[in-house]
Scaffold this active site. Sequence first.
Site: not given
Ligand code: ADP
Ligand code: MG
Ligand code: MG
Length: 916
Positions: A43, A113, A122, A124, A369, A485, A591, A647, A775, A794, A796-799, A861, A881
């Site tokens: 980010k 953030r 989601g 952290m 991203r 299995h 086989r 084989r 193997e 060849s 035979g990496t399982n065995d 194999c 191969y």
């Molecule tokens: P996550 O990684 O869970 O998306 P974010 O850090 O991106 O967390 O932020 C959560 C929400 O808050 C997102 O919708 C983001 O766009 C919004 N947000 C974060 N920083 C700001 C900011 N400075 N102004 C307005 N909205 C923000």
């Molecule tokens: Mg074998």
């Molecule tokens: Mg975000």
Amino acid sequence: MDGTTGLEEADSGQGSAMTKWVYGFGGGQAEGGAEMKALLGGKGANLAEMSALGLPVPPGFTITTEVCTFFNEKGGSYPEGLDAEVAAALAAVETETGASFGDPDNPLLVSVRSGARASMPGMMDTVLNLGLNDKTVEGLAKQSGDARFAYDSYRRFIQMFGDVVMGVDHHVFEEILELHKEDRSVTLDTELSAEDWQAVIKDYKAKIIEEAGESFPQEPMKQVWASISAVFRSWSNVRAATYRRLHNIPDDWGTAVNVQAMVFGNMGEDCATGVAFTRDPSTGANLFYGEYLVNAQGEDVVAGIRTPQHLTLAGKQANHSKLPAMEEVMPEVFGQLDEVRQKLEQHYRDMQDIEFTVQRGTLYMLQTRNGKRTASAALKIACDMVAEGLITEAEAVARIDPASLDQLLHPTLDPAAQRRTIARGLPASPGAASGRIVFSADAAEQQAGSGETVILCRVETSPEDIHGMHAAKGILTTRGGMTSHAAVVARGMGRPCVAGAGELRIDYKTGTMRVRDVVLNEGDLVTLDGATGEVMAGEVPTIEPELSGDFAKIMGWADEVRRLGVRANADTPEDCRIALQFGAEGVGLCRTEHMFFDANRILAVREMILAESPQGRRKALDRILPMQRQDFAEIFEIMQGQPVTIRLLDPPLHEFLPHEEAEMAEVAAAAGASVDHMRQRVIKLSEVNPMLGHRGCRLGITYPEIYEMQARAIFEAAAHAMMECAAAVVPEIMVPLIAIEKELDLLKALIDRTAEEVMKAEGVTIPYIVGTMIELPRAALTADRIARAAEFFSFGTNDLTQTAYGLSRDDAGNFLPAYEERGIIETDPFISIDRDGVGELVRIGVERGRATRPEIKLGICGEHGGDPASVTFCHKVGLDYVSCSPYRVPIARLAAAQAALAEQDSTLTTGAAGTA
Ligand code: ADP
Ligand code: MG
Ligand code: MG
């Protein structure tokens, strides 16, 4: 800042003023950039990049992941000098925005953030609207001319801060809010007035004191530092730690913290917030795709409280939405956003996933991203971007995650169809299948033989069920894990499999399968989705996989650059056809045991094994020979001159033995012996440890008639194919489980003798080679000696994995998961090759084998042949191969190409992290 000095300082212990801990961005400039993800998190790095590009990014700064590591190692303390850097960076934000922190007339508000190197959606925490307190909230009210908005923002902040920083559960606040709404007889948050929000805030604060024993801090600097610490701590929360384990993200990467000036999408009708993809993430179509809400803040779009609206008119129409599109409501801002979209794609040269906010008609970018996408979208986007001149063919090849192709290589459930899910198990082998329930391998084979599609449902499976698994369209077990299995064999065969669906109770006696009040009987229809682990009652229509269009194009480009050959493990004519269709360049492992388990043959096979004299064995083998010859003739015809490695018989004898009284009686009658006598023979042949017992070439040594018959069948089939079908034939005869060179010497002599006999009798010259599986560790270590007789190896990496670890694959499920969980091993060595141990044995085998015979053909194999990381290893170690299940051939082709590309260009990152 001098990076080198910084590193030296960090090494010297405490870190010092010379290490840069904070990187600023904003106002068209940035100290960091997209290439600094390790230090600034994804980010932070991309906020810096966008800012430097001149896109409208609210100013802010990023505290590095190194601080997180320091914080976690030093019990929550901060490096020296961080204070000053944060203060300076904050001052720069104040200058850029013209507002100041804690100023009651013109308060600066920020968000804090989280943001790690890899996206962990989601997992952290993030705190918004920081800097508000009893005084600044009034400033915000005055400035915005909207007291309602100001107090709503303040209560949101208290709520998030109370939850994330002070540990007061989020639902505690929701309850208070609900009470107030009831009190005012309203249902929507938006119906509450400024005074209502003030009352809510009062209750929030009181509740915080009650629950946390401390009051909500009014001092903005205190708020900032407490939030920064909370975000760093959230790196270690259970949720995030579990996510990292599941996605192989190292614990020591740490998260960065971004502090950024707030912009508000909730200041009125000319404000909005939204998320978007620069192309459609499910189809890959070059269409702007996103959602937004008018008068809303960040999380509201994803929180699902209000129904988000579509960005574009096209999106609105395609989704039959009645709500107006952003393109209609705010055409001007939408135009700017569309320009940003073009700019980002030109710059990043990949599909982007963005967050934006519109404050009073002005657009702000808050995140970008590389967007996650489906496998088919990934292929389309890569091909389109080549056509658009954005990326090269090599980049397109490098970008596709080979493992994701699995989604496209099996029949899948028609997404439009209805499904009635009754239970869930592990997604053990991808693909979907519907069929009638059978509870035994024999029933599966029988019913499949008469044209029925069946699903084999077992508590668990064993090698004796192979023929039934082959005959079934899908496999369901109620016990066992991803390496059971059933799971391993199903993946090898490309059969969909749901394993360990523990809610289901199978009762073989009554022929029923039940879960809660649902009872299914033998013959009822069920559907499995091996990609999700779902078990459904009834039939669900499926769609067949196809290697065409963009998929074929990418595979063509991959073939141009790869050095490794790709063959298939194919036991049947059907397997061979699929393998060719997916681009296999031969069969790396055919086989022969399933040919023995066939219902029409098993009696002769049992007779042969239980016979006490070579003559008795010959008599039975003579009956098997023509059937075996027919198997090979068909395969040679289909493969049309591509090499076919066959084989010789490998599994422990006891797997073929009769167990039930009726079976014993049948064999006894056929052999003209008493049942009692047969029982004695069975007892005599049973083993304590079959995996390490009488199997592989040991069978060929003790029962040479078996291998002789097989060799004869191969050569006669080859002669037949050459003469009757004018097919070029290249049989490669492979002797399993060699440990000692003498074993191979003896068996090679037997095979050569048989070849001569057949060639003389048929009057043709058949080009063939004889080689061995490597193997056993001893075989790898003595590869120089074994290569005197072997014309190919060849691996035979399982065995080889089983014997290198001294670990039985069928029993590993009981403890390997615990090993992964506790970090003793990183990945299951049966899924991805263990480079340090098993891989080292392969390397030694390659080196020593080539020392004796430089032109020796080398392949692999095991299951690993279709695992992208293992394919990379095979490329590096110099194999000729890899061979894998037919359905994984395209995965191996792509992984092989990426290995070659990575060697040519170390700057190319492969296996796009952006595939979902
Ligand atoms: P996550 O990684 O869970 O998306 P974010 O850090 O991106 O967390 O932020 C959560 C929400 O808050 C997102 O919708 C983001 O766009 C919004 N947000 C974060 N920083 C700001 C900011 N400075 N102004 C307005 N909205 C923000
Ligand atoms: Mg074998
Ligand atoms: Mg975000």
